[in-house]
Design an enzyme around this catalytic site. Structure first.
Site, PDB file in Angstrom:
ATOM      1  N   THR A 315       0.847  -1.187   0.000  1.00 28.05           N
ATOM      2  CA  THR A 315       0.000   0.000   0.000  1.00 28.05           C
ATOM      3  C   THR A 315       0.888   1.244   0.000  1.00 28.05           C
ATOM      4  O   THR A 315       1.912   1.276   0.683  1.00 28.05           O
ATOM      5  CB  THR A 315      -0.945   0.016   1.220  1.00 28.05           C
ATOM      6  OG1 THR A 315      -1.729   1.218   1.203  1.00 28.05           O
ATOM      7  CG2 THR A 315      -0.189  -0.047   2.538  1.00 28.05           C
ATOM      8  N   HIS A 367       2.090 -11.859  14.083  1.00 31.75           N
ATOM      9  CA  HIS A 367       3.136 -12.457  14.917  1.00 31.75           C
ATOM     10  C   HIS A 367       2.843 -13.921  15.249  1.00 31.75           C
ATOM     11  O   HIS A 367       3.709 -14.628  15.785  1.00 31.75           O
ATOM     12  CB  HIS A 367       3.283 -11.644  16.210  1.00 31.75           C
ATOM     13  CG  HIS A 367       4.655 -11.702  16.801  1.00 31.75           C
ATOM     14  ND1 HIS A 367       5.610 -12.631  16.426  1.00 31.75           N
ATOM     15  CD2 HIS A 367       5.254 -10.941  17.761  1.00 31.75           C
ATOM     16  CE1 HIS A 367       6.707 -12.438  17.114  1.00 31.75           C
ATOM     17  NE2 HIS A 367       6.524 -11.419  17.941  1.00 31.75           N
TER      18      HIS A 367
END
Length: 404
Positions: A315, A367
């Site tokens: 992005t 994560h």
């Protein structure tokens, strides 16, 4: 014969759409394949073409949510096509203006109870830090009731002459509502962290300055930053496969290809078309595909297939002037790279302070499957490729890489 037009299925997971706009009016004669409506799904805005020629009767209003397979209009196929322009409707008659009768304003009687607050009202007004003189009571003899105190809104200050304090409400489109749901879900359902780095864009600036005119003349597309970033990301994904993976229940799916999603601001909101098998594309191929998808997204012609899938997202908030941000993962993907604006900043190069065009980059990642070592290593690999594009992205042969 009356033909019932039903909402076609725009895609596998879509069960309902919303009527965004009727392009015809009730009773109009429509031709077969003429666009009669725009419908919003939770992924894209689509045009609804007429299935036959005839007179149309609308069965849904703008803003209605209708299920896939539901009837939205009827077409009378036996109706003859009207010849020439339709006759002008008679102009509405203007009713004569009524004579205004002067209204006699009744003077409100003031008593000792006017403006006095009940104990409950006093407590509420004290909590709001409001004075009883600012409130008009609706109780008997102008007393301030508890309900008056609850409804009272503290003053926002004195409005300057000619100032406005209006507000408007508009319904969110299905696409915007779905984007909102996905963003909240990504924040709530992933262990999202963001790591940052900075990139010296000098080498890419030099390459673009030297070759952009010839590149555009030969290939018909500009040599932009997106091709360099896409190639750098593809290289880093090959080095760190966990970043190119997704969680599916208790399993992790890893891919041996790179479908790169690119975030594009369209007329209906954020859209994320996908560059398929970016690892197979050259600089020219990436730039041509980015241009094609961006144009289709901005013109509202993008299809659901072109936005489905993707293993990693890039992005670019820099086009709007963003210096730094923490992009939100595009589920079910596990990572997203955020590009930002390029600003000349002082850096240390070979022991000396120099001015260089610097871009901050951010990698948000899940994560749960990507550890700190992989995430930082991935972003460093992207940085290295962008700062040494000739060596790491072009195999020391710029003209061959750019197909010059």
């Amino acid at each position: 014969m009356i033909l019932e037009m039903k909402v076609p299925s725009p895609g596998e997971s879509i069960t309902e759409v919303e009527i965004a706009e009727w392009l015809v009016e009730d009773g109009d004669y429509v031709e077969k394949d003429q666009a009669i409506a725009e419908v919003d799904s939770d992924k894209a805005t689509l045009e609804l073409p007429a299935e036959a020629s005839g007179t149309i009767t609308l069965k849904a209003e703008v803003g209605d949510a209708v299920e896939v397979g539901a009837i939205v209009c009827l077409i009378d196929t036996s109706a003859a096509k009207p010849e020439g322009s339709s006759s002008k409707s008679a102009e509405p008659k203007v009713a004569p203006a009524e004579k205004a009768t002067p209204k006699v304003e009744s003077k409100e009687e003031q008593t000792y109870a006017t403006g006095s607050a009940s104990p409950a009202a006093k407590k509420i007004l004290a909590e709001k830090n409001m004075d009883t003189t600012t409130i008009k009571g609706t109780g008997r003899d102008g007393r301030i009731t508890k309900e008056d105190a609850v409804k009272a809104v503290p003053s926002m200050g004195t409005m300057p002459p000619g100032g406005k304090r209006g507000e408007t409400r508009s319904k969110l489109s299905m696409l915007r509502r779905k984007v909102a749901e996905r963003l909240v879900a990504a924040k709530n359902e992933t262990a999202m962290l963001t790591t940052f780095n900075e990139v010296d864009m000098s080498p890419i600036f030099e390459l673009r300055t030297k070759y952009k005119e010839d590149f555009k003349e030969k290939h018909g597309v500009s040599l932009g930053f997106m091709s360099f970033f896409t190639k750098a990301v593809v290289r880093a994904l090959d080095m760190f496969p966990s970043v190119n993976s997704m969680i599916d229940g208790k399993e992790m799916i890893s891919y041996d290809f790179a479908d790169i999603s690119i975030a594009v601001s369209g007329p209906k909101g954020l859209m994320v078309p996908v560059i398929r098998n970016a690892e197979k594309l050259t600089f020219k191929g990436v730039e041509a595909e980015v241009k094609r998808l961006a144009i289709r997204a901005r013109e509202g012609e993008i299809t659901i297939d072109e936005m489905t899938g993707g293993t990693f997202t890039i992005t670019n908030g820099g086009v709007f002037g963003s210096m730094l941000s923490t992009p939100i993962i595009n589920p079910p993907q596990s990572a997203i790279l955020g590009m930002h604006n390029i600003v000349e900043r002082p850096i240390v190069r070979n022991g000396e302070i120099v001015i260089a065009p610097i871009m901050y980059v951010a990698l948000s990642y899940d994560h749960r499957i990507i550890d700190g070592k992989e995430s930082v290593g991935f972003l460093v690999a992207v940085k290295e490729a962008l700062e040494s594009p000739e060596e790491l992205l072009m195999d020391n042969d710029v003209k061959k890489a750019l197909e010059m």
